[in-house]
Write a protein that holds these residues in place. Structure first.
Motif, PDB file in Angstrom:
ATOM      1  N   ARG A  33      33.193   8.125  -3.375  1.00 27.09           N
ATOM      2  CA  ARG A  33      31.979   7.770  -2.632  1.00 27.09           C
ATOM      3  C   ARG A  33      31.392   6.451  -3.128  1.00 27.09           C
ATOM      4  O   ARG A  33      30.904   5.646  -2.339  1.00 27.09           O
ATOM      5  N   SER A  34      31.456   6.258  -4.431  1.00 28.38           N
ATOM      6  CA  SER A  34      30.946   4.992  -4.984  1.00 28.38           C
ATOM      7  C   SER A  34      31.758   3.811  -4.477  1.00 28.38           C
ATOM      8  O   SER A  34      31.215   2.758  -4.132  1.00 28.38           O
ATOM      9  N   ALA A  35      33.104   4.007  -4.420  1.00 30.43           N
ATOM     10  CA  ALA A  35      33.966   2.927  -3.930  1.00 30.43           C
ATOM     11  C   ALA A  35      33.684   2.627  -2.468  1.00 30.43           C
ATOM     12  O   ALA A  35      33.636   1.456  -2.055  1.00 30.43           O
ATOM     13  N   ARG A  36      33.487   3.703  -1.669  1.00 28.64           N
ATOM     14  CA  ARG A  36      33.176   3.487  -0.257  1.00 28.64           C
ATOM     15  C   ARG A  36      31.831   2.783  -0.083  1.00 28.64           C
ATOM     16  O   ARG A  36      31.697   1.877   0.742  1.00 28.64           O
ATOM     17  N   ALA A  37      30.858   3.215  -0.845  1.00 27.26           N
ATOM     18  CA  ALA A  37      29.536   2.569  -0.748  1.00 27.26           C
ATOM     19  C   ALA A  37      29.608   1.111  -1.189  1.00 27.26           C
ATOM     20  O   ALA A  37      28.983   0.232  -0.584  1.00 27.26           O
ATOM     21  N   MET A  38      30.394   0.852  -2.235  1.00 27.07           N
ATOM     22  CA  MET A  38      30.533  -0.536  -2.695  1.00 27.07           C
ATOM     23  C   MET A  38      31.257  -1.383  -1.655  1.00 27.07           C
ATOM     24  O   MET A  38      30.911  -2.543  -1.421  1.00 27.07           O
ATOM     25  N   ALA A  39      32.312  -0.780  -1.039  1.00 25.83           N
ATOM     26  CA  ALA A  39      33.016  -1.508   0.013  1.00 25.83           C
ATOM     27  C   ALA A  39      32.092  -1.817   1.181  1.00 25.83           C
ATOM     28  O   ALA A  39      32.120  -2.914   1.754  1.00 25.83           O
ATOM     29  N   GLN A  40      31.240  -0.829   1.543  1.00 27.93           N
ATOM     30  CA  GLN A  40      30.264  -1.052   2.611  1.00 27.93           C
ATOM     31  C   GLN A  40      29.259  -2.131   2.223  1.00 27.93           C
ATOM     32  O   GLN A  40      28.886  -2.990   3.031  1.00 27.93           O
ATOM     33  N   PHE A  41      28.867  -2.125   0.975  1.00 27.50           N
ATOM     34  CA  PHE A  41      27.922  -3.122   0.472  1.00 27.50           C
ATOM     35  C   PHE A  41      28.532  -4.523   0.537  1.00 27.50           C
ATOM     36  O   PHE A  41      27.901  -5.472   0.991  1.00 27.50           O
ATOM     37  N   ILE A  42      29.796  -4.627   0.071  1.00 24.98           N
ATOM     38  CA  ILE A  42      30.475  -5.931   0.091  1.00 24.98           C
ATOM     39  C   ILE A  42      30.676  -6.400   1.530  1.00 24.98           C
ATOM     40  O   ILE A  42      30.510  -7.579   1.841  1.00 24.98           O
ATOM     41  N   TRP A  43      31.042  -5.484   2.420  1.00 27.87           N
ATOM     42  CA  TRP A  43      31.231  -5.839   3.828  1.00 27.87           C
ATOM     43  C   TRP A  43      29.927  -6.353   4.434  1.00 27.87           C
ATOM     44  O   TRP A  43      29.918  -7.322   5.196  1.00 27.87           O
ATOM     45  N   SER A  44      28.821  -5.703   4.086  1.00 24.61           N
ATOM     46  CA  SER A  44      27.516  -6.118   4.612  1.00 24.61           C
ATOM     47  C   SER A  44      27.158  -7.514   4.131  1.00 24.61           C
ATOM     48  O   SER A  44      26.642  -8.337   4.891  1.00 24.61           O
ATOM     49  N   VAL A  45      27.440  -7.788   2.844  1.00 24.65           N
ATOM     50  CA  VAL A  45      27.121  -9.108   2.305  1.00 24.65           C
ATOM     51  C   VAL A  45      28.028 -10.170   2.913  1.00 24.65           C
ATOM     52  O   VAL A  45      27.583 -11.265   3.274  1.00 24.65           O
ATOM     53  N   ARG A  46      29.323  -9.831   3.058  1.00 23.66           N
ATOM     54  CA  ARG A  46      30.285 -10.817   3.555  1.00 23.66           C
ATOM     55  C   ARG A  46      29.979 -11.235   4.983  1.00 23.66           C
ATOM     56  O   ARG A  46      30.018 -12.410   5.328  1.00 23.66           O
ATOM     57  N   TYR A  47      29.670 -10.253   5.833  1.00 22.66           N
ATOM     58  CA  TYR A  47      29.468 -10.542   7.252  1.00 22.66           C
ATOM     59  C   TYR A  47      27.996 -10.547   7.665  1.00 22.66           C
ATOM     60  O   TYR A  47      27.687 -10.659   8.840  1.00 22.66           O
ATOM     61  N   SER A  48      27.106 -10.435   6.687  1.00 23.40           N
ATOM     62  CA  SER A  48      25.653 -10.460   6.946  1.00 23.40           C
ATOM     63  C   SER A  48      25.247  -9.427   7.987  1.00 23.40           C
ATOM     64  O   SER A  48      24.319  -9.644   8.767  1.00 23.40           O
ATOM     65  N   GLU A  49      25.954  -8.288   8.023  1.00 27.93           N
ATOM     66  CA  GLU A  49      25.615  -7.194   8.940  1.00 27.93           C
ATOM     67  C   GLU A  49      24.829  -6.150   8.170  1.00 27.93           C
ATOM     68  O   GLU A  49      25.324  -5.092   7.792  1.00 27.93           O
ATOM     69  N   PHE A  50      23.564  -6.460   7.933  1.00 26.47           N
ATOM     70  CA  PHE A  50      22.766  -5.572   7.106  1.00 26.47           C
ATOM     71  C   PHE A  50      22.438  -4.262   7.815  1.00 26.47           C
ATOM     72  O   PHE A  50      22.315  -3.227   7.197  1.00 26.47           O
ATOM     73  N   LEU A  51      22.297  -4.305   9.136  1.00 25.07           N
ATOM     74  CA  LEU A  51      21.892  -3.112   9.863  1.00 25.07           C
ATOM     75  C   LEU A  51      22.993  -2.069   9.902  1.00 25.07           C
ATOM     76  O   LEU A  51      22.733  -0.890  10.111  1.00 25.07           O
ATOM     77  N   SER A  52      24.263  -2.492   9.744  1.00 25.66           N
ATOM     78  CA  SER A  52      25.352  -1.540   9.805  1.00 25.66           C
ATOM     79  C   SER A  52      25.647  -0.906   8.459  1.00 25.66           C
ATOM     80  O   SER A  52      26.554  -0.102   8.330  1.00 25.66           O
ATOM     81  N   SER A  53      24.902  -1.270   7.423  1.00 26.70           N
ATOM     82  CA  SER A  53      25.119  -0.696   6.103  1.00 26.70           C
ATOM     83  C   SER A  53      24.707   0.758   6.086  1.00 26.70           C
ATOM     84  O   SER A  53      23.725   1.165   6.710  1.00 26.70           O
ATOM     85  N   SER A  54      25.464   1.577   5.345  1.00 29.44           N
ATOM     86  CA  SER A  54      25.125   2.992   5.240  1.00 29.44           C
ATOM     87  C   SER A  54      23.803   3.209   4.551  1.00 29.44           C
ATOM     88  O   SER A  54      23.172   4.249   4.697  1.00 29.44           O
ATOM     89  N   THR A  55      23.341   2.221   3.778  1.00 30.86           N
ATOM     90  CA  THR A  55      22.072   2.363   3.085  1.00 30.86           C
ATOM     91  C   THR A  55      20.901   2.294   4.030  1.00 30.86           C
ATOM     92  O   THR A  55      19.803   2.715   3.689  1.00 30.86           O
ATOM     93  N   SER A  56      21.103   1.738   5.228  1.00 27.37           N
ATOM     94  CA  SER A  56      20.007   1.594   6.174  1.00 27.37           C
ATOM     95  C   SER A  56      20.124   2.557   7.330  1.00 27.37           C
ATOM     96  O   SER A  56      19.337   2.511   8.259  1.00 27.37           O
ATOM     97  N   ASN A  57      21.131   3.446   7.300  1.00 26.64           N
ATOM     98  CA  ASN A  57      21.331   4.402   8.379  1.00 26.64           C
ATOM     99  C   ASN A  57      20.860   5.776   7.931  1.00 26.64           C
ATOM    100  O   ASN A  57      21.473   6.410   7.070  1.00 26.64           O
ATOM    101  N   PRO A  58      19.764   6.292   8.467  1.00 22.28           N
ATOM    102  CA  PRO A  58      19.226   7.568   8.006  1.00 22.28           C
ATOM    103  C   PRO A  58      20.114   8.734   8.370  1.00 22.28           C
ATOM    104  O   PRO A  58      19.996   9.802   7.794  1.00 22.28           O
ATOM    105  N   ASN A  59      21.009   8.593   9.348  1.00 27.56           N
ATOM    106  CA  ASN A  59      21.867   9.701   9.780  1.00 27.56           C
ATOM    107  C   ASN A  59      23.111   9.848   8.917  1.00 27.56           C
ATOM    108  O   ASN A  59      23.871  10.810   9.056  1.00 27.56           O
ATOM    109  N   THR A  60      23.379   8.867   8.019  1.00 25.16           N
ATOM    110  CA  THR A  60      24.565   8.925   7.179  1.00 25.16           C
ATOM    111  C   THR A  60      24.308   9.853   5.988  1.00 25.16           C
ATOM    112  O   THR A  60      23.248   9.813   5.362  1.00 25.16           O
TER     113      THR A  60
END
Length: 439
Positions: free
Chosen positions: A56-83
């Protein structure tokens, strides 16, 4: 404080795995096999929990890196209350704070970039940014207008604008400054080319600045002529006026002089000649005062038909040599109508004096989006060496010319922030183009 909180989960899982391993070893040594089985199951459960936590940590980190790389902050799991929360809330909050900080800095830098790009697009200097191997990175709006091209890929693509420009840009060094002339849109343009360089993210970039200094030089030249004319007219008028007064006074006293009548008559004739010549010089200098005392233009919006049509009506004669050629689209100029009419009248008169039988007044838009009015004739034309001098005050090729008509025309166009240019061939005629600034 938050970091200490979310560290507890991996710490307790590690301690639990270590305890389970020790208990399993102790039970193995003492032969408690049933209890050993339970301990091994518990060890496997703890190991599986650690595996899931790491995954789970690796997935969250991958999601974090993806968000930073593509500046897609809204698609991050940290900002999705349903995740489903795979990690402790404190850790996710830390990651969300980092993303918010990164987004804030990114927006700030993007705002600064947009500000500087808008500033660079607003100035009238053409700016080209390119790599040392000639790959074009960015150009501003002034450069696009100058080279008549939107998105050149390399420096070599600028050869259509001027064949020597790519070579100049390839050899341009930081601090270089040169002035060169090009023929653009029927007008000779003087460009000041300067260079600088900088390094960004390890990449070396060159900046070339090109500014049209032709109008500035013309303005300085016109200003110098105006100052010279003011000084000359002032000094000559101050010298001629007392001479005329003394001539008139001596003419009155001539009758009272001693001597024969023939001598008196000759003296009076000489004094009258001096007086006439003095008055002629006064009128001559008064005409040149017009060059240095032109009023500022009263700018209003006019159509090309209004500016050209009335000039044709004013100057039309029995030969019907004037013709009007208007574009299909209505063109509007910001100008002083009376002053522009005066320029057109001067050009029409010059054409007729050069034996023109067909004179055409037209309007249009140049490739650089400059509005223009044009006077074309089929007269005798102008010699090449004379073309460079026709706008100089006092210069004329006519026996009775004053040499100020084209000078005044040029000054009027400068006051309109425009220019006047000539193209001519002997025996074929001349074309005068009045260019107005980009609206």
């Amino acid at each position: 404080m938050k970091r200490q909180t979310w560290i507890k989960t991996p710490l307790w899982l590690t301690v639990a795995l270590l305890v389970c391993c020790l208990i399993s070893a102790w039970l193995t040594v003492h032969g408690f096999y049933f209890s050993l089985f339970v301990a091994l199951c518990l060890t496997a459960f703890v190991a599986h929990s650690i595996y899931r936590y790491i995954l789970r940590s690796a997935r969250a980190m991958a999601q974090f890196i993806w968000s930073v790389r593509y500046s897609e902050f809204l698609s991050s799991s940290t900002s999705n209350p349903n995740t489903t929360q795979p990690l402790p809330e404190e850790l996710l909050a830390e990651m969300q704070d980092a993303l918010e900080h990164y987004r804030s800095n990114l927006q700030k830098k993007e705002s600064q970039l947009q500000y500087f790009q808008a500033l660079a697009n607003h100035i009238d200097m053409a700016i080209l940014v390119y790599t040392p191997d000639g790959q074009m990175e960015w150009i501003n709006e002034a450069a696009k207008r100058l080279i008549h091209r939107e998105h050149p890929r390399t420096v070599d693509d600028l050869a259509n604008f001027h064949p020597d420009l790519p070579a100049k840009l390839h050899t341009l060094k930081a601090g270089d400054l040169s002035v060169w002339q090009i023929k653009e849109e029927e007008e000779t343009v003087q460009l000041a080319l300067s260079g600088m360089e900088f390094i960004i993210q390890g990449r070396k970039l060159l900046i070339a600045g090109m500014k049209n200094i032709h109008s500035a030089l013309d303005s300085r030249e016109t200003e110098a002529w105006q100052k010279l004319i003011r000084v000359l007219t002032h000094e000559i008028m101050n010298s001629i006026t007392p001479i005329i007064s003394l001539t008139e006074l001596l003419t009155k006293y001539a009758d009272g002089l001693e001597g024969d009548e023939e001598t008196k008559t000759e003296i009076k004739q000489m004094l009258q000649t001096i007086g006439r010549r003095g008055n002629g010089l006064v009128r001559f200098m008064n005409s040149y005062r017009e060059v240095s005392h032109l009023p500022q233009p009263l700018l209003k919006l006019y159509s090309a038909e209004e500016l050209l049509g009335e000039a044709v009506q004013l100057m039309q004669n029995e030969t019907s040599d004037l013709h009007l050629s208007l574009p299909a689209v209505t063109l509007r100029f910001i100008a002083d109508k009376e002053q522009i009419e005066q320029v057109l009248i001067n050009l029409i008169r010059n054409a007729r004096e050069n034996e023109a039988t067909q004179i055409t007044l037209s309007a249009g838009i140049t490739p650089g989006n400059h509005l223009f009015l044009r006077v074309t004739d089929n007269g005798t034309g102008i010699e090449p060496e004379v073309q460079e001098r026709i706008f100089i005050p006092f210069f004329t090729t006519k026996p009775t010319g004053s040499g100020i008509g084209l000078t005044i025309s040029r000054q009027i166009m400068h006051q309109h922030h425009g220019s006047i240019a000539v193209q001519s061939k002997l025996g074929e005629g001349s074309t005068f183009t009045l260019r107005f600034p980009v609206v």
